[in-house]
Design an enzyme around this catalytic site. Sequence first.
Site, mmCIF file in Angstrom:
data_model
loop_
_atom_site.group_PDB
_atom_site.id
_atom_site.type_symbol
_atom_site.label_atom_id
_atom_site.label_comp_id
_atom_site.label_asym_id
_atom_site.label_seq_id
_atom_site.Cartn_x
_atom_site.Cartn_y
_atom_site.Cartn_z
ATOM 1 N N ASP A 292 0.796 -1.214 -0.097
ATOM 2 C CA ASP A 292 -0.014 -0.100 0.160
ATOM 3 C C ASP A 292 0.955 1.125 -0.055
ATOM 4 O O ASP A 292 2.341 1.354 0.295
ATOM 5 C CB ASP A 292 -1.053 0.081 1.088
ATOM 6 N N TRP A 293 0.408 2.257 -0.412
ATOM 7 C CA TRP A 293 1.312 3.703 -0.506
ATOM 8 C C TRP A 293 1.979 4.121 1.031
ATOM 9 O O TRP A 293 1.148 4.434 1.488
ATOM 10 C CB TRP A 293 0.422 4.666 -1.108
#
Length: 865
Positions: free
Chosen positions: A286-287
């Site tokens: 995920d970012w």
Amino acid sequence: MQFAYAAYMSLLLLTLAHDQHRWNQSLATSDPFYPSPWMDPNADGWQEAYAKARAFVSQMTLLEKVNLTTGTGWASEQCVGQVGAIPRLGLRSLCMHDAPVGIRGTDYNSVFPSGQTAAATFDRALIHQRGYAMGMEAKGKGVTVLLGPVAGPLGRMPEGGRNWEGFSPDPVLTGIGMMESVRGIQEAGTVACAKHFIGNEQEHFRQVGEAHGYGYNISETLSSNIDDKTMHELYLWPFADAVRAGVGSVMCSYQQVNNSYGCQNSKLLNNLLKDELGFQGFIMSDWQAQHTGAASAVAGLDMSMPGDTEFNTGVSYWGANLTLAVVNGTVPEYRIDDMALRIMAAYFKVGKTIEQPPINMDFWTSDTYGPVHWAAGKGYQQINFHVDVRGDHGNLIREIAAKGTVLLKNTGSLPLNKPKFVAVIGEDAGPNPNGPNSCPDRGCDNGTLAMGWGSGSANFPYLVTPDYALQAQAIKDGTRYESILTNYAWSQTKALVSQANATAIVFVNADSGEGYINVDGNEGDRKNLTLWRSGDALVKNVSSLCSNTIVVIHSTGPVLVTDWYDNPNITAILWAGIPGQESGNSITDVLYGKVNPSARTPFTWGATRESYGTDVMYKPNNGDGPPQQDFAEGVFIDYRYFDKADTPLIYEFGHGLSYTTFEYSNIRVEKSNAGTYTPTTGKTAAAPTFGNFSTNLEDYVFPTNLEYIYQYIYPYLNTSDARNASADPHYGGTAEEFLPPHATDSSPQPLLRAAGRSSPGGNRQLYDVLYTVTADIKNTGAIPGDEVPQLYVSLGGPDDPKVQLRDFDRIRIDPGQTVPFRGKLTRRDLSNWDPAVQDWVISEYPKTVFVGPSSRKLALKADLS
């Protein structure tokens, strides 16, 4: 160029050695599992993709492999996330892009109903069609990987902010939603990304910086503490279905699981996902969910997103650091080869070829022209081509939203048939006065609720409000029609709904979304389960005056209706979920009987907030350390908990009414001749490597003829001197000093007994059908309708739920017609996870099957031999 600092940070974190064991010994722990499993060239459904990937990756240099695995940085190119291109081999940059309801931040795209609303249809075909349409739109915009579907959050807490992006707190319903969505998206030629893996059940404390912004003093993210049995029987179940469907990528989550970060947790990534489930695609972070360099690589991470350690720093744990780590042997050669193989195999599996059309949209601006490298302001050109990818998807969206609308209550007022006078009340019936896309990422609750907020949002091409559609129907019918599109004009509302012949339709809502947006004090997760903007007061006030009050709820999950649902003046209640762009048309279709409702609620409607047994952790509980959230309830969430604790509920899981009636009879059980279960044995082949990279650091220095783009992340070193390139005064240690035992082992590895031999999803015998259960369903009413028979099982043990959903169907039946329902029970359906044996086992407790229209209406039952 900040290569040196990045290398220093990466290698410094390596000196922590056991990246997964930085916790107080009194807290939950996550066992290490190494090495990271490599791809199986004979895996079902992956053989052709693997062969193409191997042929391609064997031509790649180390720099090109690192470029393929490392994001180029936040806002460095056109999509939410991209990796570096391989121009020498003709491969453009791969585009990773949101979202669960539509292509985020673009124009001329559709906004689909939420996963939760799609799940309420209990219709496999519609969920598949939704996935296919979303995949087609993504492909039309140049998107390589669509960041969905969602099985995490599963929905442990009803207040969870992003529950609406997923499907249901039931693992089987979510698993089928995942499977059909993955198949649809990938049949359209777009790689699906199953997310967020795993235990990502609330927004609070998922990121340290985000928590600090809200004034919470924590040093690390929340830890979801989940035992092995619960993990397998509940949270891992739908991801197994996604893997079995051939999903190309999986996104690991922000929070920790058993005090190990999700994107460097070798137990989760190496053991459960890649080994036990036999996942052949690639794992992306995920970012900003990556926290280490080489440690995350050997723990199973294959792609870093968006590439920088923090947005717009130009600093990366990978990029140049990964290049150096492979050259010096810290990250084994097989691991970088396997990372590239997995990415390219997923790419080829969905039918993509090397020659791809360009990305024709830009997330960072709607302007036609602008810098292609947005953060750096470089490369001015046409970046938005305003390609219309909607096709005829509006019709599908209208159908899904209508067939996903649950009729919770009806005492006879519906369907409407040219009523004399309709009074529509409530802000939720009307438009946002500033336009449907006026709040960034839909971070407000103004007007009708057709989408939650956050990265799971998209821009509306249009939004049909309930007021607009109902007024059009009223004009067609010759009905008198008035609407008051606020919740607070009580004197005017009182005067209107008190009039003779009034049919009052009250629209109310409850919103939620991702944690980086705070709407009215709701920090992603809902503060409570009440209706927003005094919705409960509005319902009570209108129904106190109008004897024919119909309530329509748009919400991201259950709300408390205890105080008013049984008021006799409230003649009907409908849950319309998160319907997307055709909202008004869909609810009008149901209210007027153009669509006979047959949806089922995908969650339980409790009588009180406390009746659910779980809740969001709103305050840290571990000082400034990582908050500890123990999933102590085990598998008992939603209807499983209500059945066990016998807490009060209003509408049970699977409940939903129709404008006709159905009768169930004649349950029958047929046992198959499936053989006995045989655990998997043997070993894998050795890890494949290509041996095609140089150990001369001169070959990896930033080229003098290449323009440096500010904040762009490259695979190149800033110097050929290893010590200076790393900026680590202690540079020169061996991998054994940095990494856990076996992390770099490339020898043949033993196969897990629960894993499949070349069988994604686990041991293929888990999916053998052991029983077929049939029942007769008769339409005893006067109009055609769809019925949703549901098959539940009791596994019989003292620690098992009373009943668990295992299969369902949606069947159209004409008046007087009787049709058969056929449900199947697989070996997995009848098994429990045995933590000691580390495999699925069918217990000796007696098993019982049930068939009925909901989890609490199960008139038909039969014993299994």
